[in-house]
Structures are given as structure tokens and as C-alpha cells.
Motif scaffolding. Sequence first.
Motif, PDB file in Angstrom:
ATOM      1  N   GLY A  87      -4.256  -6.160   8.627  1.00  0.00           N
ATOM      2  CA  GLY A  87      -4.792  -7.317   7.916  1.00  0.00           C
ATOM      3  C   GLY A  87      -6.221  -7.650   8.297  1.00  0.00           C
ATOM      4  N   ASP A  88      -6.949  -6.691   8.866  1.00  0.00           N
ATOM      5  CA  ASP A  88      -8.346  -6.914   9.257  1.00  0.00           C
ATOM      6  C   ASP A  88      -8.472  -8.069  10.247  1.00  0.00           C
ATOM      7  OD1 ASP A  88     -10.988  -5.904   8.938  1.00  0.00           O
ATOM      8  OD2 ASP A  88     -11.516  -7.611   7.676  1.00  0.00           O
ATOM      9  N   ASP A  89      -7.430  -8.209  11.098  1.00  0.00           N
ATOM     10  CA  ASP A  89      -7.355  -9.349  12.014  1.00  0.00           C
ATOM     11  C   ASP A  89      -7.252  -8.871  13.465  1.00  0.00           C
ATOM     12  OD1 ASP A  89      -6.927 -11.701  13.383  1.00  0.00           O
ATOM     13  OD2 ASP A  89      -5.021 -12.170  12.384  1.00  0.00           O
ATOM     14  N   PRO A  90      -8.369  -8.819  14.184  1.00  0.00           N
ATOM     15  CA  PRO A  90      -8.323  -8.353  15.571  1.00  0.00           C
ATOM     16  C   PRO A  90      -7.667  -9.345  16.532  1.00  0.00           C
ATOM     17  CG  PRO A  90     -10.529  -9.066  15.038  1.00  0.00           C
ATOM     18  CD  PRO A  90      -9.729  -9.143  13.760  1.00  0.00           C
ATOM     19  N   THR A  91      -7.361 -10.547  16.062  1.00  0.00           N
ATOM     20  CA  THR A  91      -6.705 -11.536  16.928  1.00  0.00           C
ATOM     21  C   THR A  91      -5.187 -11.514  16.771  1.00  0.00           C
ATOM     22  OG1 THR A  91      -6.857 -13.304  15.276  1.00  0.00           O
ATOM     23  CG2 THR A  91      -8.732 -13.038  16.803  1.00  0.00           C
ATOM     24  N   ASN A  92      -4.672 -10.670  15.866  1.00  0.00           N
ATOM     25  CA  ASN A  92      -3.237 -10.585  15.610  1.00  0.00           C
ATOM     26  C   ASN A  92      -2.510 -10.082  16.858  1.00  0.00           C
ATOM     27  OD1 ASN A  92      -0.641  -9.975  14.745  1.00  0.00           O
ATOM     28  ND2 ASN A  92      -1.299  -9.037  12.829  1.00  0.00           N
ATOM     29  N   GLN A  93      -1.657 -10.913  17.429  1.00  0.00           N
ATOM     30  CA  GLN A  93      -0.889 -10.551  18.622  1.00  0.00           C
ATOM     31  C   GLN A  93       0.487  -9.990  18.263  1.00  0.00           C
ATOM     32  OE1 GLN A  93      -2.173 -10.832  21.852  1.00  0.00           O
ATOM     33  NE2 GLN A  93      -4.059 -11.282  20.743  1.00  0.00           N
ATOM     34  N   ASP A  94       0.888 -10.109  17.010  1.00  0.00           N
ATOM     35  CA  ASP A  94       2.221  -9.677  16.589  1.00  0.00           C
ATOM     36  C   ASP A  94       2.311  -8.189  16.307  1.00  0.00           C
ATOM     37  OD1 ASP A  94       3.159 -12.300  16.749  1.00  0.00           O
ATOM     38  OD2 ASP A  94       2.543 -12.736  14.686  1.00  0.00           O
ATOM     39  N   VAL A  95       1.224  -7.572  15.844  1.00  0.00           N
ATOM     40  CA  VAL A  95       1.236  -6.154  15.478  1.00  0.00           C
ATOM     41  C   VAL A  95       0.139  -5.451  16.273  1.00  0.00           C
ATOM     42  CG1 VAL A  95       0.993  -4.483  13.615  1.00  0.00           C
ATOM     43  CG2 VAL A  95       2.051  -6.709  13.152  1.00  0.00           C
ATOM     44  N   ALA A  96       0.542  -4.446  17.026  1.00  0.00           N
ATOM     45  CA  ALA A  96      -0.432  -3.681  17.820  1.00  0.00           C
ATOM     46  C   ALA A  96      -1.352  -2.889  16.894  1.00  0.00           C
ATOM     47  CB  ALA A  96       0.296  -2.735  18.767  1.00  0.00           C
ATOM     48  N   PRO A  97      -2.625  -2.762  17.256  1.00  0.00           N
ATOM     49  CA  PRO A  97      -3.546  -1.973  16.428  1.00  0.00           C
ATOM     50  C   PRO A  97      -3.245  -0.485  16.517  1.00  0.00           C
ATOM     51  CG  PRO A  97      -4.634  -2.690  18.436  1.00  0.00           C
ATOM     52  CD  PRO A  97      -3.283  -3.326  18.441  1.00  0.00           C
ATOM     53  N   GLN A 164      -1.719   7.385  14.934  1.00  0.00           N
ATOM     54  CA  GLN A 164      -0.634   6.469  14.556  1.00  0.00           C
ATOM     55  C   GLN A 164       0.652   7.094  15.079  1.00  0.00           C
ATOM     56  OE1 GLN A 164       1.581   4.245  14.146  1.00  0.00           O
ATOM     57  NE2 GLN A 164       2.476   4.985  12.252  1.00  0.00           N
ATOM     58  N   ASP A 165       1.108   6.623  16.249  1.00  0.00           N
ATOM     59  CA  ASP A 165       2.261   7.250  16.905  1.00  0.00           C
ATOM     60  C   ASP A 165       3.521   6.389  16.890  1.00  0.00           C
ATOM     61  OD1 ASP A 165       1.361   5.319  18.620  1.00  0.00           O
ATOM     62  OD2 ASP A 165       1.214   6.618  20.371  1.00  0.00           O
ATOM     63  N   ASP A 166       3.520   5.330  16.108  1.00  0.00           N
ATOM     64  CA  ASP A 166       4.679   4.443  16.023  1.00  0.00           C
ATOM     65  C   ASP A 166       5.346   4.610  14.659  1.00  0.00           C
ATOM     66  OD1 ASP A 166       6.547   2.413  15.933  1.00  0.00           O
ATOM     67  OD2 ASP A 166       5.102   0.791  16.264  1.00  0.00           O
ATOM     68  N   PRO A 167       6.515   5.298  14.597  1.00  0.00           N
ATOM     69  CA  PRO A 167       7.165   5.514  13.302  1.00  0.00           C
ATOM     70  C   PRO A 167       7.681   4.227  12.660  1.00  0.00           C
ATOM     71  CG  PRO A 167       8.554   6.351  15.080  1.00  0.00           C
ATOM     72  CD  PRO A 167       7.252   5.915  15.697  1.00  0.00           C
ATOM     73  N   GLU A 168       7.736   3.137  13.411  1.00  0.00           N
ATOM     74  CA  GLU A 168       8.188   1.855  12.851  1.00  0.00           C
ATOM     75  C   GLU A 168       7.027   0.863  12.684  1.00  0.00           C
ATOM     76  OE1 GLU A 168      11.523   0.404  15.080  1.00  0.00           O
ATOM     77  OE2 GLU A 168      12.652   2.246  14.777  1.00  0.00           O
ATOM     78  N   LYS A 169       5.810   1.381  12.662  1.00  0.00           N
ATOM     79  CA  LYS A 169       4.629   0.517  12.479  1.00  0.00           C
ATOM     80  C   LYS A 169       4.767  -0.235  11.152  1.00  0.00           C
ATOM     81  CE  LYS A 169       0.985   0.667  14.475  1.00  0.00           C
ATOM     82  NZ  LYS A 169       0.644  -0.178  15.638  1.00  0.00           N
ATOM     83  N   PRO A 170       4.586  -1.559  11.150  1.00  0.00           N
ATOM     84  CA  PRO A 170       4.687  -2.314   9.897  1.00  0.00           C
ATOM     85  C   PRO A 170       3.682  -1.784   8.862  1.00  0.00           C
ATOM     86  CG  PRO A 170       4.646  -3.812  11.766  1.00  0.00           C
ATOM     87  CD  PRO A 170       4.352  -2.443  12.291  1.00  0.00           C
ATOM     88  N   GLN A 171       4.170  -1.652   7.636  1.00  0.00           N
ATOM     89  CA  GLN A 171       3.286  -1.160   6.580  1.00  0.00           C
ATOM     90  C   GLN A 171       2.210  -2.195   6.289  1.00  0.00           C
ATOM     91  OE1 GLN A 171       5.578  -0.494   3.034  1.00  0.00           O
ATOM     92  NE2 GLN A 171       5.316  -2.595   2.345  1.00  0.00           N
ATOM     93  N   GLY A 172       1.146  -1.736   5.670  1.00  0.00           N
ATOM     94  CA  GLY A 172       0.046  -2.616   5.306  1.00  0.00           C
ATOM     95  C   GLY A 172      -1.288  -1.951   5.585  1.00  0.00           C
ATOM     96  N   GLU A 173      -2.329  -2.702   5.331  1.00  0.00           N
ATOM     97  CA  GLU A 173      -3.678  -2.170   5.524  1.00  0.00           C
ATOM     98  C   GLU A 173      -4.160  -2.494   6.932  1.00  0.00           C
ATOM     99  OE1 GLU A 173      -6.728  -2.285   2.271  1.00  0.00           O
ATOM    100  OE2 GLU A 173      -7.721  -3.613   3.711  1.00  0.00           O
ATOM    101  N   TYR A 174      -4.643  -1.465   7.608  1.00  0.00           N
ATOM    102  CA  TYR A 174      -5.208  -1.587   8.952  1.00  0.00           C
ATOM    103  C   TYR A 174      -6.679  -1.204   8.847  1.00  0.00           C
ATOM    104  CZ  TYR A 174      -0.452  -1.819  10.820  1.00  0.00           C
ATOM    105  OH  TYR A 174       0.834  -2.202  11.119  1.00  0.00           O
TER     106      TYR A 174
END
Length: 186
Positions: A87-97, A164-174
Motif C-alpha cells: 500500500g505504499d506505506d512504510p509505516t505499516n506494522q501489520d505487513v512485512a515489506p 518474495q519468500d513468503d508464500p502467504e504474503k497478503p496480496q496487493g500492491e507493494y
Amino acid sequence: MKKAIAIIFGMLSVFAFVLSANADLDSNAKAHVWVDVVPNVAVGVLSSSVDIGDVQTGNFSATIMFRVDANMEDVNLQPVASMLYKGDDPTNQDVAPIPLNTGAGVLIQPTNANPTAGASNIARALEPANIDGFEGFRFDQINFESSQNGHFSQDVAITVTWLQDDPEKPQGEYSGYVQLFCLLTP
């Protein structure tokens, strides 16, 4: 005799006046001037938005085209790249970059230049860096010599790799940033 001396003196006075008048009609002076042309450089990006495509897992790369114009043949190029944040959000603590693949380095490919002294054109990760709040890495500074006469004016392709080594990475734009520094050492 007094008259002759007076006439001769009068003629000499007129002759001296004419000589001094002619000297004032033609004169010149000159000054030596110079200017120093100082080193200068401009870096631009050919496309400020680059769509990398789709990924599920694994390594993936993006090539970003920059333009470097310098009035020197030798330039030092140094890339900086960030991780990719949801989500173009470097402050997001919920989803690892999505992290950079720092082991792959960054490939630097100028159109008409080569690394000097037999160096590689793959810049290795040096240290953590930050681009507008997006965490990433600063890579090696590599000296390139242009094949152009007396200047470096050309496109430079920068290829960065992420993992991208997390097969359960939430979908979306990074998203994130790639930056190129050009340093001149006169």
C-alpha cells in the motif's frame, strides 16, 4: 635673429602640440581574462513509475532507466534501493515489506561506459539507507569511464532484485524507490 629664433621656437611648439594631439587619438590597453569551467552533473529518471509486474514467490528484478549528464568522462555511480511496502506505506506494522535481495547486488549498465580498473559493474550492499521513509540499502559506489570524448552523457540502466519468500504474503500492491547518485571527483 630674434625673429628667426621665435619662428623656430613657435614651429617646434606647434610640432610638439601636433605630436601630443596624435598620441591621444590612438591608444589601447588589454586585460587577460579567464574563466574556470567547474564540474557539473545532472541525474534524471526516464520513467518515474516502473511496473515490475506480478510475483508469487522467488526473486524478481526491475530495471530502472536513469539519464546522467556530466562534463567529465569519469563518474562515480551509487544506487540506493528500498524494500517494497504494501500500500505504499512504510509505516505499516501489520505487513512485512518485501526485502531486497542484497546478495544479488545491483547491476549498473551505462550505455557507453565501463567500470575502471577492471571493477565489476555489480554494486554490493553496503549499509542500511532510507529513501523518503522507505528503508533499504545503499550499494557500492563504482567508478565508470565514458567512451565519449570529455563527458558522460548517457542512459544508465539500474537493475535491482527483491526476494518474495513468503508464500502467504497478503496480496496487493507493494512499492518502494530506487535512487541513483552520481558523484564527480575532479
